[in-house]
Scaffold this motif. Sequence first.
Motif, PDB file in Angstrom:
ATOM      1  N   HIS A  30      35.344  42.527  40.597  1.00  0.00           N
ATOM      2  CA  HIS A  30      34.232  41.658  40.733  1.00  0.00           C
ATOM      3  C   HIS A  30      34.830  40.446  41.962  1.00  0.00           C
ATOM      4  O   HIS A  30      36.115  40.616  42.194  1.00  0.00           O
ATOM      5  CB  HIS A  30      33.725  40.762  39.640  1.00  0.00           C
ATOM      6  CG  HIS A  30      34.817  40.177  39.032  1.00  0.00           C
ATOM      7  ND1 HIS A  30      35.319  38.909  39.324  1.00  0.00           N
ATOM      8  CD2 HIS A  30      35.455  40.417  37.782  1.00  0.00           C
ATOM      9  CE1 HIS A  30      36.238  38.518  38.504  1.00  0.00           C
ATOM     10  NE2 HIS A  30      36.280  39.483  37.499  1.00  0.00           N
ATOM     11  N   TYR A  88      27.899  36.775  39.273  1.00  0.00           N
ATOM     12  CA  TYR A  88      28.946  36.259  39.968  1.00  0.00           C
ATOM     13  C   TYR A  88      28.588  35.060  40.465  1.00  0.00           C
ATOM     14  O   TYR A  88      28.816  34.939  41.883  1.00  0.00           O
ATOM     15  CB  TYR A  88      29.503  37.327  40.810  1.00  0.00           C
ATOM     16  CG  TYR A  88      29.557  38.771  40.049  1.00  0.00           C
ATOM     17  CD1 TYR A  88      30.270  38.956  38.996  1.00  0.00           C
ATOM     18  CD2 TYR A  88      28.900  39.732  40.527  1.00  0.00           C
ATOM     19  CE1 TYR A  88      30.490  40.302  38.401  1.00  0.00           C
ATOM     20  CE2 TYR A  88      28.927  41.040  40.201  1.00  0.00           C
ATOM     21  CZ  TYR A  88      29.568  41.288  38.929  1.00  0.00           C
ATOM     22  OH  TYR A  88      29.595  42.540  38.229  1.00  0.00           O
ATOM     23  N   HIS A 136      30.933  39.298  29.495  1.00  0.00           N
ATOM     24  CA  HIS A 136      32.414  39.237  29.708  1.00  0.00           C
ATOM     25  C   HIS A 136      33.109  38.817  28.628  1.00  0.00           C
ATOM     26  O   HIS A 136      34.397  39.076  28.488  1.00  0.00           O
ATOM     27  CB  HIS A 136      32.720  38.125  30.933  1.00  0.00           C
ATOM     28  CG  HIS A 136      32.245  36.828  30.634  1.00  0.00           C
ATOM     29  ND1 HIS A 136      30.716  36.295  30.255  1.00  0.00           N
ATOM     30  CD2 HIS A 136      32.917  35.809  30.253  1.00  0.00           C
ATOM     31  CE1 HIS A 136      31.252  35.269  30.139  1.00  0.00           C
ATOM     32  NE2 HIS A 136      32.150  34.470  29.917  1.00  0.00           N
ATOM     33  N   ARG A 185      27.728  39.245  35.922  1.00  0.00           N
ATOM     34  CA  ARG A 185      26.686  39.063  36.645  1.00  0.00           C
ATOM     35  C   ARG A 185      26.061  37.625  36.578  1.00  0.00           C
ATOM     36  O   ARG A 185      25.933  37.335  35.581  1.00  0.00           O
ATOM     37  CB  ARG A 185      25.788  40.273  36.436  1.00  0.00           C
ATOM     38  CG  ARG A 185      26.283  41.381  36.767  1.00  0.00           C
ATOM     39  CD  ARG A 185      25.285  42.696  36.337  1.00  0.00           C
ATOM     40  NE  ARG A 185      25.392  42.822  34.778  1.00  0.00           N
ATOM     41  CZ  ARG A 185      24.714  43.217  34.114  1.00  0.00           C
ATOM     42  NH1 ARG A 185      23.508  44.182  34.777  1.00  0.00           N
ATOM     43  NH2 ARG A 185      24.400  43.252  32.690  1.00  0.00           N
TER      44      ARG A 185
END
Length: 302
Positions: free
Chosen positions: A48, A74, A186, A72
């Motif tokens: 990422h 990010y 995450h 996401r």
Amino acid sequence: MTHRVEQTTDPAAFLALAGEHLAADPVLSTVVSTTLGRAVDDPQRPEHPRWWAAVLDGDHVVGVGMRTAPFRPYPLYLLPMSEDAARALGGHLVATGEDVAHANGARASVEVVLGVLAEARGGGARVLEHDRLWEATRVVAPTGVRGSSRRATEADLDLVTAWCQAFMPEADRQAGRPPREGEGEHLDREWAADRVGHGLVWLWEVDGEVVHLTAHSATSFGVSRIGPVYTPAEHRGHGYAAALVAEVTDRILAAGDRACLFTDVDNPVSNGVYARIGYEPQTEMVRMELVEAGALTTPGPA
């Protein structure tokens, strides 16, 4: 005033450049400093986006942002900075073509940077979530809460992983929002194993049953950040979160460090709990996203 922006994917180089700026207000910079510290210890590049940017006035760092979130979409993360510094950072992102549409962090900085990006792209920006940074300099521990604490061990890894991944989606629901795509993904088994392995996860037990989890970050620049804090729905309302957050906070303070945490402003339960045990609000934070001009007719939470 003329500002320039230096951007790097090298965490050690950025620490050398901006470490003094981060250390000047280590509670405000806690997310950047802990992320940077982990990256210095493990410099392997992830898949990422991962970079840090400093806004400089002459030789002095006057603003910091990063894009390191491993989930996401990010988002950027921005620390407080002047409007001129934020405009310089936004202009830098436009000039470099950085494909970013979300940002978290200090409210004024996020509003200005996303405003610059929105202007360049012909759209707008809207708020997704209001957050608040708190710090405790003393602890008011609750009394009469059944149970006791212990550190999580490797044997607890399945439970810790499941509860950490449930934390963010359930926090959204408590605040009256549907969970967002990628929310909490995450906080996976690898993340949990790392935290447990470093002794950073605590559990509250009642009659041998684990009923609550409180984790915290490793200390960076003398600050440790509480979170995630999670109680399954069937065990809520008994004071377990207040008891364990107070205990973990007291341990942090007793070690000579500072303790902080973030809350969702729209979640009255967590805000009330932390205020009662001694946490005081420090800074207003926000999560925002870029949208096409027509989408602004259906804004997110204000």
